[in-house]
Design a protein around this motif. Structure first.
Motif, PDB file in Angstrom:
ATOM      1  N   PHE A 102      65.432 -19.925  20.021  1.00 54.76           N
ATOM      2  CA  PHE A 102      66.599 -19.125  19.652  1.00 54.76           C
ATOM      3  C   PHE A 102      67.538 -19.987  18.828  1.00 54.76           C
ATOM      4  N   LEU A 103      68.171 -19.366  17.850  1.00 58.88           N
ATOM      5  CA  LEU A 103      69.354 -19.912  17.211  1.00 58.88           C
ATOM      6  C   LEU A 103      70.434 -18.867  17.456  1.00 58.88           C
ATOM      7  N   LEU A 104      71.431 -19.218  18.253  1.00 55.77           N
ATOM      8  CA  LEU A 104      72.474 -18.299  18.696  1.00 55.77           C
ATOM      9  C   LEU A 104      73.815 -18.715  18.117  1.00 55.77           C
ATOM     10  N   THR A 105      74.613 -17.731  17.729  1.00 54.23           N
ATOM     11  CA  THR A 105      76.002 -17.975  17.350  1.00 54.23           C
ATOM     12  C   THR A 105      76.866 -17.189  18.317  1.00 54.23           C
ATOM     13  N   PHE A 106      77.723 -17.899  19.037  1.00 53.81           N
ATOM     14  CA  PHE A 106      78.564 -17.289  20.062  1.00 53.81           C
ATOM     15  C   PHE A 106      79.912 -16.873  19.505  1.00 53.81           C
ATOM     16  N   ALA A 107      80.446 -15.807  20.069  1.00 51.35           N
ATOM     17  CA  ALA A 107      81.827 -15.359  19.855  1.00 51.35           C
ATOM     18  C   ALA A 107      82.365 -15.124  21.260  1.00 51.35           C
ATOM     19  N   GLY A 108      83.104 -16.084  21.771  1.00 55.11           N
ATOM     20  CA  GLY A 108      83.528 -16.010  23.174  1.00 55.11           C
ATOM     21  C   GLY A 108      82.329 -16.216  24.076  1.00 55.11           C
ATOM     22  N   ASN A 109      82.128 -15.297  25.044  1.00 55.79           N
ATOM     23  CA  ASN A 109      81.002 -15.467  25.972  1.00 55.79           C
ATOM     24  C   ASN A 109      79.827 -14.555  25.623  1.00 55.79           C
ATOM     25  N   ARG A 110      79.873 -13.945  24.433  1.00 55.58           N
ATOM     26  CA  ARG A 110      78.760 -13.105  23.988  1.00 55.58           C
ATOM     27  C   ARG A 110      78.203 -13.661  22.678  1.00 55.58           C
ATOM     28  N   VAL A 111      77.022 -13.209  22.318  1.00 53.36           N
ATOM     29  CA  VAL A 111      76.375 -13.692  21.105  1.00 53.36           C
ATOM     30  C   VAL A 111      76.622 -12.710  19.968  1.00 53.36           C
ATOM     31  N   ALA A 112      77.052 -13.245  18.823  1.00 55.44           N
ATOM     32  CA  ALA A 112      77.306 -12.449  17.627  1.00 55.44           C
ATOM     33  C   ALA A 112      76.096 -12.426  16.696  1.00 55.44           C
ATOM     34  N   ASP A 113      75.257 -13.454  16.791  1.00 53.39           N
ATOM     35  CA  ASP A 113      74.065 -13.518  15.944  1.00 53.39           C
ATOM     36  C   ASP A 113      72.961 -14.213  16.725  1.00 53.39           C
ATOM     37  N   LEU A 114      71.805 -13.553  16.815  1.00 51.54           N
ATOM     38  CA  LEU A 114      70.636 -14.119  17.484  1.00 51.54           C
ATOM     39  C   LEU A 114      69.481 -14.083  16.509  1.00 51.54           C
ATOM     40  N   ARG A 115      68.896 -15.250  16.294  1.00 51.05           N
ATOM     41  CA  ARG A 115      67.686 -15.367  15.476  1.00 51.05           C
ATOM     42  C   ARG A 115      66.634 -16.022  16.341  1.00 51.05           C
ATOM     43  N   GLU A 116      65.442 -15.454  16.329  1.00 52.61           N
ATOM     44  CA  GLU A 116      64.378 -16.070  17.115  1.00 52.61           C
ATOM     45  C   GLU A 116      63.081 -16.111  16.338  1.00 52.61           C
ATOM     46  N   SER A 117      62.279 -17.082  16.705  1.00 56.38           N
ATOM     47  CA  SER A 117      60.914 -17.229  16.221  1.00 56.38           C
ATOM     48  C   SER A 117      60.057 -17.482  17.443  1.00 56.38           C
ATOM     49  N   PHE A 118      58.870 -16.890  17.474  1.00 59.63           N
ATOM     50  CA  PHE A 118      58.003 -17.129  18.629  1.00 59.63           C
ATOM     51  C   PHE A 118      56.546 -16.921  18.257  1.00 59.63           C
ATOM     52  N   VAL A 119      55.681 -17.445  19.099  1.00 63.66           N
ATOM     53  CA  VAL A 119      54.240 -17.215  19.001  1.00 63.66           C
ATOM     54  C   VAL A 119      53.784 -16.584  20.306  1.00 63.66           C
ATOM     55  N   LYS A 120      52.740 -15.803  20.221  1.00 65.15           N
ATOM     56  CA  LYS A 120      52.206 -15.090  21.381  1.00 65.15           C
ATOM     57  C   LYS A 120      50.743 -15.485  21.549  1.00 65.15           C
ATOM     58  N   GLN A 121      50.380 -15.821  22.780  1.00 65.54           N
ATOM     59  CA  GLN A 121      49.028 -16.264  23.086  1.00 65.54           C
ATOM     60  C   GLN A 121      48.534 -15.486  24.299  1.00 65.54           C
ATOM     61  N   LYS A 122      47.308 -15.043  24.271  1.00 63.83           N
ATOM     62  CA  LYS A 122      46.734 -14.356  25.427  1.00 63.83           C
ATOM     63  C   LYS A 122      46.545 -15.355  26.559  1.00 63.83           C
ATOM     64  N   GLY A 123      46.847 -14.921  27.776  1.00 68.23           N
ATOM     65  CA  GLY A 123      46.720 -15.763  28.961  1.00 68.23           C
ATOM     66  C   GLY A 123      48.079 -16.252  29.430  1.00 68.23           C
ATOM     67  N   ALA A 124      48.130 -16.644  30.690  1.00 65.97           N
ATOM     68  CA  ALA A 124      49.369 -17.189  31.286  1.00 65.97           C
ATOM     69  C   ALA A 124      49.284 -18.708  31.212  1.00 65.97           C
ATOM     70  N   LEU A 125      49.912 -19.276  30.218  1.00 64.33           N
ATOM     71  CA  LEU A 125      49.850 -20.711  29.962  1.00 64.33           C
ATOM     72  C   LEU A 125      51.140 -21.379  30.394  1.00 64.33           C
TER      73      LEU A 125
END
Length: 133
Positions: A102-125
């Protein structure tokens, strides 16, 4: 303006609860009213505002269960936070692992901008040694 480690920790805990409980309204509530949520770097337009974010989460959580969500150590710089995350879950009767950032930008105690990148893999690793430090 700088966000505190306590605010970041509370927000991350709430985001994990949203995943585990499938709380669509909770996903929007931890964001500012006009927040921007980009769940992929390839998404041309982010989801903007509570209604759009709730709609994204409603679709994303269909059939998802048994979520285990964890974080690495957040890196805080002013109002911006970078953090690794790791999730295992069941979807469509199959186990999956998602690992991302996550790359988060906060405004007080909430997030104003959330950017995420992720990969998905089969199985519980499990994360590799040194993950999240």
């Amino acid at each position: 303006m700088s966000v505190s480690a306590d605010v970041v920790k509370a927000w991350l805990e709430e985001f994990g609860r949203v995943w585990r409980e499938g709380d669509v309204a909770g996903a929007a509530a931890i964001m500012t009213e006009d927040a921007s949520y980009r769940n992929s770097p390839f998404l041309e337009q982010p989801f903007v505002g509570h209604d759009a974010i709730a709609g994204f989460w409603e679709a994303a959580l269909v059939g998802v269960s048994d979520v285990d969500f964890r974080y690495g150590t957040p890196v805080i710089e002013g109002d911006r936070v970078g953090v690794e995350w790791w999730a295992t879950l069941r979807s469509g009767g199959e186990d999956y692992t998602l690992a991302g950032n996550f790359l988060l930008t906060f405004a007080g105690n909430r997030v104003a901008d959330l950017r995420e990148s992720f990969v998905k893999q089969k199985g519980a690793l499990q994360p590799h040694a040194g993950w999240g430090l």
